[in-house]
Design a protein around this motif. Structure first.
Motif, PDB file in Angstrom:
ATOM      1  N   ARG A 614      40.523  40.514  25.643  1.00 53.89           N
ATOM      2  CA  ARG A 614      39.112  40.416  26.044  1.00 53.89           C
ATOM      3  C   ARG A 614      39.113  39.995  27.514  1.00 53.89           C
ATOM      4  N   LYS A 615      39.534  40.943  28.377  1.00 53.84           N
ATOM      5  CA  LYS A 615      39.870  40.612  29.754  1.00 53.84           C
ATOM      6  C   LYS A 615      38.658  40.208  30.587  1.00 53.84           C
ATOM      7  N   GLU A 616      37.520  40.835  30.351  1.00 50.11           N
ATOM      8  CA  GLU A 616      36.338  40.469  31.129  1.00 50.11           C
ATOM      9  C   GLU A 616      35.919  39.040  30.823  1.00 50.11           C
ATOM     10  N   GLU A 617      35.937  38.673  29.521  1.00 52.11           N
ATOM     11  CA  GLU A 617      35.590  37.307  29.142  1.00 52.11           C
ATOM     12  C   GLU A 617      36.631  36.317  29.679  1.00 52.11           C
ATOM     13  N   ALA A 618      37.893  36.741  29.641  1.00 50.72           N
ATOM     14  CA  ALA A 618      38.960  35.876  30.160  1.00 50.72           C
ATOM     15  C   ALA A 618      38.750  35.610  31.651  1.00 50.72           C
ATOM     16  N   ALA A 619      38.407  36.672  32.388  1.00 57.54           N
ATOM     17  CA  ALA A 619      38.179  36.513  33.823  1.00 57.54           C
ATOM     18  C   ALA A 619      37.020  35.560  34.087  1.00 57.54           C
ATOM     19  N   ARG A 620      35.970  35.659  33.264  1.00 62.55           N
ATOM     20  CA  ARG A 620      34.828  34.747  33.419  1.00 62.55           C
ATOM     21  C   ARG A 620      35.247  33.302  33.168  1.00 62.55           C
ATOM     22  N   SER A 621      36.109  33.095  32.173  1.00 60.26           N
ATOM     23  CA  SER A 621      36.574  31.735  31.874  1.00 60.26           C
ATOM     24  C   SER A 621      37.380  31.154  33.035  1.00 60.26           C
ATOM     25  N   PHE A 622      38.278  31.974  33.591  1.00 64.45           N
ATOM     26  CA  PHE A 622      39.062  31.502  34.739  1.00 64.45           C
ATOM     27  C   PHE A 622      38.152  31.195  35.927  1.00 64.45           C
ATOM     28  N   GLN A 623      37.145  32.048  36.126  1.00 66.94           N
ATOM     29  CA  GLN A 623      36.228  31.831  37.240  1.00 66.94           C
ATOM     30  C   GLN A 623      35.386  30.571  37.033  1.00 66.94           C
ATOM     31  N   GLN A 624      34.968  30.336  35.770  1.00 68.38           N
ATOM     32  CA  GLN A 624      34.231  29.104  35.481  1.00 68.38           C
ATOM     33  C   GLN A 624      35.075  27.880  35.819  1.00 68.38           C
ATOM     34  N   ALA A 625      36.351  27.947  35.464  1.00 71.74           N
ATOM     35  CA  ALA A 625      37.256  26.837  35.782  1.00 71.74           C
ATOM     36  C   ALA A 625      37.297  26.604  37.284  1.00 71.74           C
ATOM     37  N   LEU A 626      37.422  27.691  38.045  1.00 70.99           N
ATOM     38  CA  LEU A 626      37.500  27.560  39.505  1.00 70.99           C
ATOM     39  C   LEU A 626      36.191  27.066  40.103  1.00 70.99           C
ATOM     40  N   ASP A 627      35.054  27.523  39.568  1.00 71.63           N
ATOM     41  CA  ASP A 627      33.755  27.087  40.076  1.00 71.63           C
ATOM     42  C   ASP A 627      33.594  25.575  39.919  1.00 71.63           C
ATOM     43  N   TRP A 650      46.153  31.518  39.629  1.00 68.46           N
ATOM     44  CA  TRP A 650      47.299  32.379  39.321  1.00 68.46           C
ATOM     45  C   TRP A 650      46.956  33.336  38.185  1.00 68.46           C
ATOM     46  N   ARG A 651      46.382  32.765  37.118  1.00 65.42           N
ATOM     47  CA  ARG A 651      46.054  33.597  35.948  1.00 65.42           C
ATOM     48  C   ARG A 651      44.964  34.617  36.271  1.00 65.42           C
ATOM     49  N   LEU A 652      43.969  34.182  37.025  1.00 72.77           N
ATOM     50  CA  LEU A 652      42.901  35.116  37.381  1.00 72.77           C
ATOM     51  C   LEU A 652      43.441  36.230  38.270  1.00 72.77           C
ATOM     52  N   GLY A 653      44.306  35.842  39.233  1.00 76.21           N
ATOM     53  CA  GLY A 653      44.894  36.851  40.107  1.00 76.21           C
ATOM     54  C   GLY A 653      45.731  37.852  39.336  1.00 76.21           C
ATOM     55  N   ALA A 654      46.516  37.357  38.370  1.00 80.04           N
ATOM     56  CA  ALA A 654      47.347  38.255  37.559  1.00 80.04           C
ATOM     57  C   ALA A 654      46.482  39.192  36.728  1.00 80.04           C
ATOM     58  N   GLY A 657      45.037  42.177  38.733  1.00 80.77           N
ATOM     59  CA  GLY A 657      45.959  43.195  39.231  1.00 80.77           C
ATOM     60  C   GLY A 657      46.000  43.198  40.748  1.00 80.77           C
ATOM     61  N   LYS A 658      45.944  44.407  41.357  1.00 85.62           N
ATOM     62  CA  LYS A 658      46.033  44.493  42.812  1.00 85.62           C
ATOM     63  C   LYS A 658      44.883  43.778  43.501  1.00 85.62           C
ATOM     64  N   GLU A 659      43.717  43.706  42.844  1.00 82.19           N
ATOM     65  CA  GLU A 659      42.552  43.041  43.418  1.00 82.19           C
ATOM     66  C   GLU A 659      42.678  41.515  43.382  1.00 82.19           C
ATOM     67  N   GLY A 660      43.738  41.028  42.736  1.00 80.83           N
ATOM     68  CA  GLY A 660      43.888  39.587  42.602  1.00 80.83           C
ATOM     69  C   GLY A 660      44.765  38.949  43.663  1.00 80.83           C
ATOM     70  N   GLU A 661      45.128  39.718  44.700  1.00 75.48           N
ATOM     71  CA  GLU A 661      46.051  39.193  45.702  1.00 75.48           C
ATOM     72  C   GLU A 661      45.496  37.945  46.389  1.00 75.48           C
ATOM     73  N   ALA A 662      44.187  37.927  46.688  1.00 77.05           N
ATOM     74  CA  ALA A 662      43.600  36.784  47.391  1.00 77.05           C
ATOM     75  C   ALA A 662      43.724  35.508  46.549  1.00 77.05           C
ATOM     76  N   LEU A 698      52.950  43.182  43.672  1.00 78.08           N
ATOM     77  CA  LEU A 698      51.622  43.815  43.669  1.00 78.08           C
ATOM     78  C   LEU A 698      51.648  45.282  44.109  1.00 78.08           C
ATOM     79  N   PRO A 699      52.401  45.617  45.168  1.00 76.98           N
ATOM     80  CA  PRO A 699      52.407  47.035  45.580  1.00 76.98           C
ATOM     81  C   PRO A 699      52.972  47.963  44.504  1.00 76.98           C
ATOM     82  N   TYR A 700      53.728  47.413  43.601  1.00 77.10           N
ATOM     83  CA  TYR A 700      54.384  48.244  42.582  1.00 77.10           C
ATOM     84  C   TYR A 700      53.681  48.128  41.218  1.00 77.10           C
ATOM     85  N   LEU A 701      52.489  47.540  41.251  1.00 76.47           N
ATOM     86  CA  LEU A 701      51.816  47.258  39.990  1.00 76.47           C
ATOM     87  C   LEU A 701      51.462  48.527  39.221  1.00 76.47           C
ATOM     88  N   LYS A 702      51.009  49.540  39.952  1.00 76.13           N
ATOM     89  CA  LYS A 702      50.631  50.788  39.283  1.00 76.13           C
ATOM     90  C   LYS A 702      51.839  51.388  38.572  1.00 76.13           C
TER      91      LYS A 702
END
Length: 848
Positions: A614-627, A650-654, A657-662, A698-702
């Motif tokens: 449930r990746k979208e919900e997981a991303a929201r949870s990580f973002q809530q933690a960061l907020d 780290w978990r949110l970046g992973a 994927g490639k969009e998680g580099e920041a 990250l460059p080799y993620l695809k």
């Protein structure tokens, strides 16, 4: 002339000394009353004088004078004996004097001077019996004194001095009743004192002495109420006393005695507020009273008592600031206490109490520095305290308290060394502390503190052994801790502290069992801890500590269920964990620690949701933690607060994927910044290469995603071909950046060796894995893959040697060696790769 039988300090004491001892045992100040054993000698006859009395009267007067002097002699001797602590002989002397005085009073019942004399004698005996521990006799004599003062006050109701004497008698009687445990009667006596003193104060509001007596009367009532368990009632009376003393001190700022009384009252009020569960109120009160102590210390720089009291106040303030999470301010308080105590200790190096007091503040300051990540300075404080402890224990016969203090310093030094990654050195100091605590606990099996200290040593040693990867010995140490705490909890099932200690020990054992792959055993221990937390939260839903314990226990149970692939069951416990921490955070919105715990709970929920895809919900949870974490102020030097964001980033970046580099680079920058400041502990030092590898990949993620898709579909040859190309590209890129192959190349080769197992190319799998080990010698994931390849190549003995050698070790980022081996076997079997040696290897890993 007039002969006076003085009551002396033995009966009343100096009011300054009584107040300085704190409001728990003050006594009302004596006021002039004419009360004392006195015989008026007639002046010589002469012109203008009345005719002399008859010869018989003169003879009687002379005889009374001699008897009076004899009584005085007995009383003086009794005072001297009492001062020398020879109470039995003092009592004999007082009794001898009393026998004379009782005859004199009986012969002239209308003479108030004789009754004053009797009153003093009764008080002396009452005080002596009280000091001897004979409270029944003490009460008898104080009641006789009370009967006289009541009679004298009644016969002269307008005499303020007589009324004051009566107040003192009620107060002394109340003190003995309280000590006897007759609290209801004690309260009545002190209320009678208060009624008199209040009238006297109201009749002369500007009289500072009477106002001071009123404050003491408030304290006396509060003392009894506190013993009755009526803390709120006691607080009201203590606060009334404080109000009076604050006004008196303000009206006479140059009077150090008044300043001292006010400071003492602040201390008492703060203590009761703390006992009532109002730490913020206690802190505010301590801080408001601090200027009084600072003024006294400044006015009396050579007064050790004033300096010590100021240091103690800084300690108290520091303790409360730590509890509220304000470590930076707490450190200031503990530093101030250390500075004062160092000066006192230097002024009198032979005073062991001063040395011991210094150790306490050094340890407290060191603890705060550890929490702030200032490990080198913390170590210095602990080493200083250790040096004092070693000196004290070597100076003479071993004191149990000094031995214990030394073991605490050893334990703290070990803690810093452990956090610095110096595990062998840490283990040595922990074992030194254990060597002290074991005989202390053995010598005092009924001493709960000694037993608890021993359990703490077992726990600490277990932690180091666990971090060294020595899980069997860590488990044995944790079980030793658990046995002690289980016995203590059974002996006192209603004591929250002992039950909480047991809960922690259960979780420690459960944690090792979980890492060893014994998930049922881990779950059993975690559920035991959960049951304890549930029992105490149901009994007191408002206790935040038990609520936090309940949240942690839910998390642990959920983690095992997640490891057992029961993700729905785990979700239930993680949701309960999150709900509890959310309630706690809302109830104390300003509490940074509560907010930080909530953020970490969101991060754990994100991890679980990721596992459930449930990746979208997981991303929201990580973002809530960061907020939550980003909204919290981070005080300079608070390393733990700074590092809290690394895991969710780290978990949110992973996850992105490639969009998680920041996110990944931000996490890495935090770690490297803290490492540069010398504050990064050894465990998190290992996170840096892991993050660097993830960013490098990250460059080799695809390509990696396509390879994993091929593997999942069973196209193993396709996965091997693609991974071979990827490993070559990664190796070339790493050599260009670092000048040689490193972890990125080794990781790519490890994946290639793993895919080759499923392609049944066991020889190439072994060769590829050994290439990874040549780059990263001793790397456990590659070592495990080597064992797998050897087993499929028919080299079972070599494989078995490897499986057995690393049993009990923890693989960073993967888990316990045995758990990972069994998970690999499960994956291999699921994909059709069975081996006749699986069974014996599983048995080998399961053996104790």
């Amino acid at each position: 002339m007039r002969v006076v039988l003085h009551i002396g300090v033995f009966v009343f004491g100096f009011i300054a000394a009584a107040e300085a001892a704190g409001p728990a045992a003050p006594s009302l100040a004596p006021m002039p009353s004419g009360r004392g054993l006195a015989v008026q000698i007639a002046e010589p006859a002469g012109e203008g004088k009345a005719a002399p009395e008859s010869g018989a009267a003169d003879a009687q007067r002379e005889d009374d004078r001699k008897q009076r002097e004899l009584a005085q002699s007995h009383m003086d001797t009794g005072d001297a004996l009492a001062e020398a602590k020879n109470l039995p002989e003092a009592i004999k002397e007082f009794q001898a004097g009393l026998a004379i005085l009782e005859k004199l009073a009986a012969a002239d019942p209308g003479n108030t001077d004789w009754h004053d004399d009797l009153s003093v004698a009764y008080v002396k005996l009452g005080r002596a019996y009280k000091a001897q521990g004979d409270l029944a006799q003490a009460l008898e004599f104080h009641r006789k004194d009370l009967a006289i003062t009541e009679s004298l006050a009644k016969s002269d109701p307008g005499n303020g001095a007589r009324q004051h004497d009566l107040a003192i008698s009620y107060s002394r009687t109340g003190d003995v009743l309280k000590e006897k445990g007759e609290r209801a009667e004690a309260l009545k006596a002190q209320q009678s004192t208060f009624a008199i003193v209040e009238r006297l104060a109201a009749s002369d509001p500007s009289n500072a002495r009477r106002q001071r007596d009123l404050a003491i009367a408030h304290d006396k009532i509060a003392d009894v109420l506190e013993e009755q368990g009526n803390l709120r009632g006691a607080l009201t009376s203590y606060e009334a006393a404080l109000s009076i003393r604050k006004a008196l001190a303000g009206a006479d700022p140059g009077n150090t005695q008044m300043q001292g009384f006010a400071a003492s009252s602040y201390t008492t009020v703060a203590g009761v507020r703390k006992a009532l569960g109002d730490p913020q109120g206690a802190l505010k009160t301590y801080q408001e009273g601090l200027p009084f102590l600072e003024g006294l210390a400044k006015a009396n720089p050579d007064n050790a008592a004033a300096q010590s009291e100021l240091a103690l106040r800084h300690d108290k303030i520091g303790e409360l600031l730590v509890a509220q999470g304000d470590r930076a301010e707490a450190l200031k308080s503990f530093r101030a206490a250390v500075d004062i105590k160092q000066r006192l200790a230097a002024a009198d190096p032979g005073d062991t109490q001063r040395q011991d007091a210094l150790v306490y503040s050094q340890v407290e300051a060191g603890d705060v520095l550890v929490a702030l990540g200032e490990l080198p300075e913390a170590l210095k404080f602990f080493q200083d305290s250790l040096a004092i402890g070693e000196k004290l224990t070597a100076s003479g016969p071993a004191s149990g308290d000094w031995q214990r203090s030394l073991s605490i310093s050893q334990e703290r030094v070990a803690k810093v060394l452990r956090l610095q990654g110096k595990l062998p050195e840490a283990l040595k100091y922990y074992r030194d502390a254990l060597a002290i605590r074991e005989p202390l606990a053995k010598a005092s099996p009924g001493d709960a503190r000694a037993q608890r200290d021993l359990s703490i040593s077992y726990e600490a040693i277990g932690i180091v052994l666990e971090e060294q990867g020595n899980l069997p010995d860590a488990l044995a140490s944790y079980r030793g801790c658990l046995a002690i705490r289980d016995a203590a909890a059974k002996a006192s099932p209603g004591t929250g502290g002992r039950q909480r200690d047991l809960l922690v020990a259960k979780n420690r054992v459960g944690g090792v069992l979980q890492m060893q792959g014994d998930l049922p055993g881990a779950l059993e221990h975690y559920r035991d801890g959960l049951a304890i937390a549930e029992r105490f939260t149901s009994a007191d839903t408002g206790d935040a500590r038990w609520q936090r314990d309940l949240a942690v226990s839910n998390e642990y149970v959920g983690s095992v269920l997640m490891a057992q692939e029961d993700l729905s069951g785990a979700l239930k416990y993680y949701e309960e964990n999150l709900a509890i921490l959310d309630r706690l955070a809302k109830s104390d919105a300003a509490g940074a620690e509560g907010q930080r715990s909530l953020a970490l709970s969101h991060a754990r929920m994100g991890e679980l949701l990721s596992r459930k895809d449930r990746k979208e919900e997981a991303a929201r949870s990580f973002q809530q933690a960061l907020d939550i974490l980003d909204a919290l102020p981070v005080r300079p030097g608070d390393t733990e607060a700074r590092l809290a964001a690394v895991d969710p980033l780290w978990r949110l970046g992973a996850l992105k994927g490639k969009e998680g580099e920041a996110d990944l680079r931000r996490a890495l920058s935090i770690l490297t910044e803290v490492r540069g400041a010398g504050r990064l502990d050894a465990a998190r030092m290992d996170w840096i290469p892991g993050l660097e590898m993830q960013i490098a990949n990250l460059p080799y993620l695809k390509a990696k995603i396509e390879i994993e898709a091929a593997f999942k579909a069973g196209a193993y040859d396709k996965a091997v071909t693609a991974q071979t190309k990827l490993a070559a590209v990664k190796g070339k890129a790493e050599r260009k950046v670092a000048g040689k192959p490193g972890l990125v190349t080794a990781d790519a080769l490890l994946s290639l060796g793993w895919y080759k197992l499923f392609a049944r190319d066991f020889k190439d799998s072994l060769e590829t894995t050994e290439r990874a080990l040549a780059i990263e010698p001793g790397w456990l994931p590659a070592t495990m893959n080597k064992a797998h390849a050897l087993m499929f190549l028919g080299r079972a003995k070599e494989a078995q040697t490897i499986y057995e050698r690393y049993k009990g070790q923890h693989i960073e980022g993967f888990g316990q060696w045995e758990t990972v081996v069994l998970a690999d076997f499960k994956e291999l079997e699921k994909r059709g790769l069975k081996n006749r040696h699986f069974t014996e290897i599983k048995a080998l890993l399961a053996a104790k």
